[in-house]
Motif scaffolding. Structure first.
Motif, PDB file in Angstrom:
ATOM      1  N   ARG A 184       1.015  -1.061  -0.215  1.00 32.07           N
ATOM      2  CA  ARG A 184      -0.046  -0.001   0.111  1.00 32.07           C
ATOM      3  C   ARG A 184       0.844   1.052   0.112  1.00 32.07           C
ATOM      4  NH1 ARG A 184      -2.784  -1.405   5.212  1.00 32.07           N
ATOM      5  NH2 ARG A 184      -1.013  -2.546   4.921  1.00 32.07           N
ATOM      6  N   GLN A 185       1.666   1.504   1.000  1.00 31.07           N
ATOM      7  CA  GLN A 185       2.268   2.713   0.634  1.00 31.07           C
ATOM      8  C   GLN A 185       3.789   2.934  -0.555  1.00 31.07           C
ATOM      9  OE1 GLN A 185       6.146   2.665   1.538  1.00 31.07           O
ATOM     10  NE2 GLN A 185       6.863   4.385   2.341  1.00 31.07           N
ATOM     11  N   PRO A 186       3.774   1.832  -1.465  1.00 26.29           N
ATOM     12  CA  PRO A 186       4.609   1.902  -2.409  1.00 26.29           C
ATOM     13  C   PRO A 186       3.062   2.946  -3.743  1.00 26.29           C
ATOM     14  CG  PRO A 186       5.402   0.495  -1.383  1.00 26.29           C
ATOM     15  CD  PRO A 186       4.497   0.261  -0.812  1.00 26.29           C
ATOM     16  N   ALA A 187       2.787   1.891  -3.783  1.00 25.66           N
ATOM     17  CA  ALA A 187       1.653   2.112  -4.769  1.00 25.66           C
ATOM     18  C   ALA A 187       0.884   3.660  -4.129  1.00 25.66           C
ATOM     19  CB  ALA A 187      -0.396   1.420  -3.772  1.00 25.66           C
ATOM     20  N   VAL A 449      -5.456   4.022  -3.409  1.00 23.65           N
ATOM     21  CA  VAL A 449      -6.078   4.084  -3.938  1.00 23.65           C
ATOM     22  C   VAL A 449      -5.355   5.749  -4.603  1.00 23.65           C
ATOM     23  CG1 VAL A 449      -8.293   5.269  -5.618  1.00 23.65           C
ATOM     24  CG2 VAL A 449      -8.309   2.758  -3.799  1.00 23.65           C
ATOM     25  N   PRO A 450      -4.603   5.858  -6.306  1.00 27.45           N
ATOM     26  CA  PRO A 450      -4.383   7.507  -5.369  1.00 27.45           C
ATOM     27  C   PRO A 450      -5.496   8.218  -6.099  1.00 27.45           C
ATOM     28  CG  PRO A 450      -3.877   5.832  -7.948  1.00 27.45           C
ATOM     29  CD  PRO A 450      -4.626   4.955  -7.391  1.00 27.45           C
ATOM     30  N   LEU A 458       3.974  15.331  -7.022  1.00 25.50           N
ATOM     31  CA  LEU A 458       3.229  13.980  -6.276  1.00 25.50           C
ATOM     32  C   LEU A 458       3.056  13.062  -5.926  1.00 25.50           C
ATOM     33  CD1 LEU A 458       7.240  14.203  -4.651  1.00 25.50           C
ATOM     34  CD2 LEU A 458       6.736  14.051  -6.782  1.00 25.50           C
ATOM     35  N   PRO A 459       2.216  11.633  -6.508  1.00 27.99           N
ATOM     36  CA  PRO A 459       1.064  10.957  -5.900  1.00 27.99           C
ATOM     37  C   PRO A 459       1.020  11.025  -4.369  1.00 27.99           C
ATOM     38  CG  PRO A 459       2.642  10.377  -7.632  1.00 27.99           C
ATOM     39  CD  PRO A 459       3.605  10.865  -7.374  1.00 27.99           C
ATOM     40  N   LEU A 460      -0.507  10.855  -4.387  1.00 26.39           N
ATOM     41  CA  LEU A 460      -1.282  10.647  -2.629  1.00 26.39           C
ATOM     42  C   LEU A 460      -2.014   9.361  -2.566  1.00 26.39           C
ATOM     43  CD1 LEU A 460      -1.283  14.415  -1.168  1.00 26.39           C
ATOM     44  CD2 LEU A 460       0.814  12.964  -0.885  1.00 26.39           C
ATOM     45  N   GLU A 482     -11.932   5.647  -6.531  1.00 29.81           N
ATOM     46  CA  GLU A 482     -10.881   5.689  -8.186  1.00 29.81           C
ATOM     47  C   GLU A 482     -12.066   6.285  -8.981  1.00 29.81           C
ATOM     48  OE1 GLU A 482      -8.277   2.560 -10.438  1.00 29.81           O
ATOM     49  OE2 GLU A 482     -10.703   2.597 -10.633  1.00 29.81           O
ATOM     50  N   ALA A 483     -13.104   6.759  -9.118  1.00 33.58           N
ATOM     51  CA  ALA A 483     -13.625   7.155 -10.444  1.00 33.58           C
ATOM     52  C   ALA A 483     -14.143   8.885 -10.066  1.00 33.58           C
ATOM     53  CB  ALA A 483     -15.725   6.589 -10.398  1.00 33.58           C
TER      54      ALA A 483
END
Length: 495
Positions: A184-187, A449-450, A458-460, A482-483
């Motif tokens: 989950r953390q790397p995702a 989920v991004p 940067l993504p969170l 996600e949607a």
């Protein structure tokens, strides 16, 4: 069609079914991308010949009517999974040259489903780390960069190679493992989707053990739909793993309706940590609003023993690691130190383990041995086990009160730079797991989920925690999130 490597599992599957591409073309596109991405150091053992062989077999299988969903889809396998005849080092020098004569159950399930293995992926040594900086292969590097900054960033850990490869489109998806947040953390750090299923949902047989009561395999993908497809292929009862659940595996993809009207989503007050960046707070609030807009009922909940999770985890996990890693002694396989005249068996063990294990693994083995030793067993290990039971009961009480899923941040920050968290204070690194370890201690399913970008681009990620064995329901809630989030950002190509 060019750029086939940029497809997700669902899109590629549909193209294969229509005959608009082949597995050989998909696989070749990924192999080309891998060869051009040496700077990311994501793939550490490439298997192009094996990949093409399996791709050709998949194309033959696809001509029939009974090809499974993963048939012909090229993926990466984390180096923690034993793969027959292919180096399986767990990112460690001590397993140098180890080529198993057997296949892990999870990777065998994927083979049986027609998936094509492109190679083995970088990871923290024995899955011990949150930044992929403890690997014998060197650091895995995130494809993401901060705006106006060329500093190399961590892809997270321990499944850093998997996250980097999926985010950079080197493969369509990858396997990961999660002991305290390592899927989950790397995702969250790389703008990908990662799900840790309920403990016992995926077999642990043939996966190099770190902490046996916490380890669980799961998929790392480009979308929630892809996660549903791959998770179904990975799961299943395995008589070779005594902790494997004898439960039917549902069609997770068929459960993705996006309808979460009337679902109760819990917001735990204990996850509002001191010093948490404002961006994480805002993201969490935005995610809560998105689920509410989708028809879910938002309720405040309490998980009172959360503050003890990290210390309990860092007693239990090293204790189990100390026990599991005792087998690596230089006698049967892997690295063996060169001995001097007069050295006996004790010196061989000492020198082999000193040379073979990196500093972080040595640290955790020593902590684990200490907390299991006479005089400290009750003070540390048994107390941590009792705390674990209380943490599990917190979740049980919340779910018994009607909550369907719990929404939390996935990480306390966006990705940090490689080398920024120094070895001088390992606790700073361990704090990266603050939102994820509770899920492993309680054996629950959790998904990242991004959901947005920070001020530096940067993504969170946001984390959803579900009821045991209800991955289908959890994936559907994640699908709705996600949607609503509509995350489509990709890293700019620099490698």
């Amino acid at each position: 069609m060019t750029d086939l490597n940029k497809l997700g599992l669902a899109e590629a599957r549909d193209l294969l079914r229509k005959g608009e591409t082949t597995s050989v073309e998909l696989t070749q596109s990924c192999l080309t991308a891998i060869d051009a991405a040496g700077a990311l150091n994501a793939f550490v053992h490439k298997t192009p010949e094996l990949a093409m062989e399996r791709a050709k077999a998949a194309d033959e299988r696809l001509k029939g009517d009974d090809a499974p969903a993963m048939c012909g889809l090229p993926i990466g396998i984390k180096d923690l999974f034993c793969t027959k005849g292919v180096d399986s080092q767990a990112g460690s020098r001590i397993l140098e040259g180890f080529k198993p004569e057997y296949e892990s159950t999870v990777s065998q399930n994927l083979i049986d489903n027609g998936a094509v293995m492109l190679g083995k992926l970088n990871m923290d040594e024995f899955a011990m780390g949150s930044s992929n900086e403890t690997s014998v292969y060197g650091n895995a590097v995130s494809p993401w960069r901060r705006d106006n900054d060329d500093a190399e960033l961590t892809p997270g850990g321990s499944s850093g190679g998997s996250a980097s490869a999926v985010a950079a489109d080197l493969c369509l998806a990858a396997t990961g493992t999660d002991t305290g947040g390592s899927i989950r953390q790397p995702a969250a750090f790389t703008g990908t989707v990662g799900i840790k299923p309920t403990y016992g949902r995926c077999s642990r047989w043939g996966v190099v053990a770190f902490a046996s009561s916490l380890d669980q395999a799961g998929p790392m993908t480009k979308s929630v739909r892809d996660a549903a497809i791959m998770l179904e292929a990975m799961c299943g009862h395995d008589a070779k793993d005594s902790t494997s659940a004898d439960l039917a595996v549902p069609n997770f993809e068929a459960m993705l309706t996006g309808d979460i009207k009337g679902k109760k989503i819990g917001i735990p007050k204990e996850y509002r940590m001191d010093g948490m960046p404002g961006e994480i707070e805002t993201l969490w609030a935005d995610g809560t609003a998105m689920l509410k807009d989708a028809g879910a009922e938002i309720v405040d909940i309490s998980l009172p023993h959360t503050k003890y999770a990290l210390p309990a985890y860092y007693v239990i996990a090293p204790a189990e690691a100390s026990s599991n890693l005792a087998r690596y002694d230089g006698v049967r396989y892997g690295h063996r130190a060169t001995l001097e005249a007069g050295d006996g068996i004790t010196e061989m063990y000492e020198k082999t383990r000193a040379e073979g294990f990196g500093h972080e693994v040595q640290r955790r083995v020593m902590i684990g041995t200490y907390v299991l030793s006479a005089g400290f067993y009750d003070a540390y290990y048994n107390r941590a086990r009792r705390v674990r039971t209380l943490i599990k009961k917190d979740f049980e009480d919340v779910f018994a009160a009607g909550v369907d899923a719990i929404l939390t941040p996935a990480t306390p920050s966006a990705a940090f730079g490689l080398g920024e968290m120094t070895d001088a204070d390992p606790v700073q690194m361990y704090l990266n797991d603050v939102f994820t370890v509770t899920v492993n201690l309680a054996g629950l399913p959790g998904i990242s989920v991004p959901a947005g970008l920070d001020a530096q681009g940067l993504p969170l990620g946001l984390q959803l925690i579900g009821k045991p064995w209800e991955e289908g329901d959890l994936l559907n809630t994640a699908y709705a999130l996600e949607a609503a989030a509509g995350f489509v950002a990709k890293p700019r190509k620099w490698w």
